[in-house]
Write a protein that holds these residues in place. Structure first.
Motif, mmCIF file in Angstrom:
data_model
loop_
_atom_site.group_PDB
_atom_site.id
_atom_site.type_symbol
_atom_site.label_atom_id
_atom_site.label_comp_id
_atom_site.label_asym_id
_atom_site.label_seq_id
_atom_site.Cartn_x
_atom_site.Cartn_y
_atom_site.Cartn_z
ATOM 1 N N ALA A 73 0.765 -1.148 -0.033
ATOM 2 C CA ALA A 73 0.117 0.043 0.117
ATOM 3 C C ALA A 73 0.884 1.321 -0.183
ATOM 4 C CB ALA A 73 -0.853 -0.196 1.235
ATOM 5 N N HIS A 74 0.767 2.279 -0.765
ATOM 6 C CA HIS A 74 1.290 3.526 -1.059
ATOM 7 C C HIS A 74 1.532 4.371 0.352
ATOM 8 C CE1 HIS A 74 -2.019 6.341 -1.277
ATOM 9 N NE2 HIS A 74 -2.558 5.264 -1.607
ATOM 10 N N TYR A 75 0.396 4.113 1.300
ATOM 11 C CA TYR A 75 0.373 5.106 2.184
ATOM 12 C C TYR A 75 1.313 4.156 3.421
ATOM 13 C CZ TYR A 75 -3.284 1.756 3.263
ATOM 14 O OH TYR A 75 -4.170 0.726 3.607
ATOM 15 N N SER A 76 1.618 3.191 3.168
ATOM 16 C CA SER A 76 2.252 2.354 4.350
ATOM 17 C C SER A 76 3.682 3.089 4.728
ATOM 18 C CB SER A 76 2.637 1.014 3.683
ATOM 19 O OG SER A 76 1.448 0.344 3.381
ATOM 20 N N ARG A 77 4.341 3.883 4.121
ATOM 21 C CA ARG A 77 5.639 4.496 4.495
ATOM 22 C C ARG A 77 5.205 5.425 5.607
ATOM 23 N NH1 ARG A 77 5.042 5.649 -0.787
ATOM 24 N NH2 ARG A 77 5.326 3.719 -2.052
ATOM 25 N N ASP A 78 4.085 5.862 5.810
ATOM 26 C CA ASP A 78 3.532 6.985 6.499
ATOM 27 C C ASP A 78 2.909 6.188 7.909
ATOM 28 O OD1 ASP A 78 4.171 8.788 5.095
ATOM 29 O OD2 ASP A 78 2.001 8.879 4.104
ATOM 30 N N LEU A 79 2.967 4.927 8.171
ATOM 31 C CA LEU A 79 2.708 4.248 9.222
ATOM 32 C C LEU A 79 3.566 4.640 10.407
ATOM 33 C CD1 LEU A 79 1.957 0.387 8.156
ATOM 34 C CD2 LEU A 79 0.268 2.499 8.842
ATOM 35 N N LYS A 80 3.105 5.101 11.446
ATOM 36 C CA LYS A 80 4.011 5.512 12.685
ATOM 37 C C LYS A 80 4.065 4.234 13.750
ATOM 38 C CE LYS A 80 4.343 10.060 11.587
ATOM 39 N NZ LYS A 80 4.697 9.938 10.336
ATOM 40 N N LYS A 81 2.920 3.297 13.598
ATOM 41 C CA LYS A 81 3.077 2.075 14.815
ATOM 42 C C LYS A 81 2.120 1.138 14.143
ATOM 43 C CE LYS A 81 1.664 1.275 19.362
ATOM 44 N NZ LYS A 81 0.493 0.979 20.405
ATOM 45 N N LEU A 82 2.856 0.012 14.359
ATOM 46 C CA LEU A 82 2.079 -1.159 13.809
ATOM 47 C C LEU A 82 0.866 -1.512 14.862
ATOM 48 C CD1 LEU A 82 5.082 -3.419 12.625
ATOM 49 C CD2 LEU A 82 3.363 -1.819 11.140
ATOM 50 N N SER A 142 -0.474 -6.182 2.695
ATOM 51 C CA SER A 142 -0.164 -5.118 1.591
ATOM 52 C C SER A 142 0.578 -4.018 2.393
ATOM 53 C CB SER A 142 -1.274 -4.432 1.012
ATOM 54 O OG SER A 142 -0.997 -3.562 -0.037
ATOM 55 N N GLU A 143 -0.147 -3.576 3.613
ATOM 56 C CA GLU A 143 0.696 -2.433 4.415
ATOM 57 C C GLU A 143 2.051 -2.791 4.911
ATOM 58 O OE1 GLU A 143 -3.575 -0.513 5.912
ATOM 59 O OE2 GLU A 143 -2.509 -1.927 7.209
ATOM 60 N N LEU A 144 1.977 -4.002 5.455
ATOM 61 C CA LEU A 144 3.325 -4.576 5.849
ATOM 62 C C LEU A 144 4.279 -4.672 4.788
ATOM 63 C CD1 LEU A 144 2.221 -7.466 8.398
ATOM 64 C CD2 LEU A 144 3.297 -5.410 8.870
ATOM 65 N N ALA A 145 3.997 -4.907 3.644
ATOM 66 C CA ALA A 145 4.938 -4.842 2.326
ATOM 67 C C ALA A 145 5.345 -3.488 2.058
ATOM 68 C CB ALA A 145 4.179 -5.726 1.230
ATOM 69 N N GLY A 146 4.190 -2.590 2.081
ATOM 70 C CA GLY A 146 4.621 -1.358 1.713
ATOM 71 C C GLY A 146 5.597 -0.631 2.749
ATOM 72 N N ALA A 147 5.524 -0.990 4.037
ATOM 73 C CA ALA A 147 6.250 -0.465 4.871
ATOM 74 C C ALA A 147 7.696 -1.308 5.110
ATOM 75 C CB ALA A 147 5.688 -0.521 6.369
ATOM 76 N N GLY A 148 7.795 -2.464 4.312
ATOM 77 C CA GLY A 148 9.131 -3.036 4.235
ATOM 78 C C GLY A 148 9.355 -4.045 5.171
ATOM 79 N N TYR A 149 8.098 -4.542 5.971
ATOM 80 C CA TYR A 149 8.185 -5.442 7.103
ATOM 81 C C TYR A 149 8.003 -6.954 6.412
ATOM 82 C CZ TYR A 149 7.885 -1.690 10.436
ATOM 83 O OH TYR A 149 8.252 -0.654 11.210
ATOM 84 N N ALA A 150 7.126 -6.988 5.324
ATOM 85 C CA ALA A 150 6.689 -8.206 4.962
ATOM 86 C C ALA A 150 7.297 -8.096 3.095
ATOM 87 C CB ALA A 150 5.611 -8.788 5.193
ATOM 88 N N LYS A 151 7.265 -9.313 2.509
ATOM 89 C CA LYS A 151 7.379 -9.071 0.998
ATOM 90 C C LYS A 151 6.456 -10.385 0.469
ATOM 91 C CE LYS A 151 11.352 -11.868 0.910
ATOM 92 N NZ LYS A 151 12.981 -12.022 0.371
ATOM 93 N N PHE A 152 6.334 -10.106 -0.875
ATOM 94 C CA PHE A 152 5.313 -10.957 -1.592
ATOM 95 C C PHE A 152 6.232 -11.543 -2.841
ATOM 96 C CE2 PHE A 152 1.292 -11.640 -4.068
ATOM 97 C CZ PHE A 152 1.501 -11.496 -5.170
ATOM 98 N N GLU A 153 6.134 -12.813 -3.061
ATOM 99 C CA GLU A 153 6.625 -13.432 -4.123
ATOM 100 C C GLU A 153 5.891 -14.455 -4.860
ATOM 101 O OE1 GLU A 153 11.328 -13.749 -2.969
ATOM 102 O OE2 GLU A 153 10.025 -15.003 -1.458
#
Length: 120
Positions: A17-26, A69-80
């Motif tokens: 998700a494009h807005y994930s970079r702005d997540l302050k807290k999980l 999707s949020e975790l992927a956008g924030a860099g905590y998870a990835k999709f393959e």
């Protein structure tokens, strides 16, 4: 056979998700998903959902997709996508199989280890 396939997309599925970079807290849901991936390794969304359900945490498929999707956008998870189907070998036509696999990244691993006090 191992081969490379170039995919031309500006925002490919699994980029997050494009807005994930702005997540302050999980959220607690984010953390539970990361915990499942941390303990069980790469797996499809359906298996993540089953493990969460077995832990007593019920989550809808759409909610799980959104949090992944949020975790992927924030860099905590990835999709393959781990499997490719050959449609026509002579014409070099291939398609990804539908079942994608999610895994935790090093950033996600560090987050969980810090959260649980498991620094290695």
């Amino acid at each position: 056979h191992i081969f490379s396939v170039e995919i031309l997309r500006e925002n490919p599925k699994g980029a997050g998700a494009h807005y994930s970079r702005d997540l302050k807290k999980l959220s607690e849901t984010h953390e539970r998903i990361l915990f499942v991936l941390y303990n069980n390794g790469p797996m499809p969304k359906r298996r993540i959902s089953k493990i969460l359900h077995d832990m007593g945490y019920v989550i809808t498929g759409n909610e799980l997709s959104g949090r992944l999707s949020e975790l992927a956008g924030a860099g905590y998870a990835k999709f393959e996508r781990v499997s490719v189907r050959v449609l026509d070998e002579e014409a070099k036509q291939f398609r990804f199989e539908r079942l994608p696999v999610w895994s935790i990244t090093e950033k996600g691993r560090q987050y969980i280890e810090n959260k649980l006090g498991l620094r290695k």
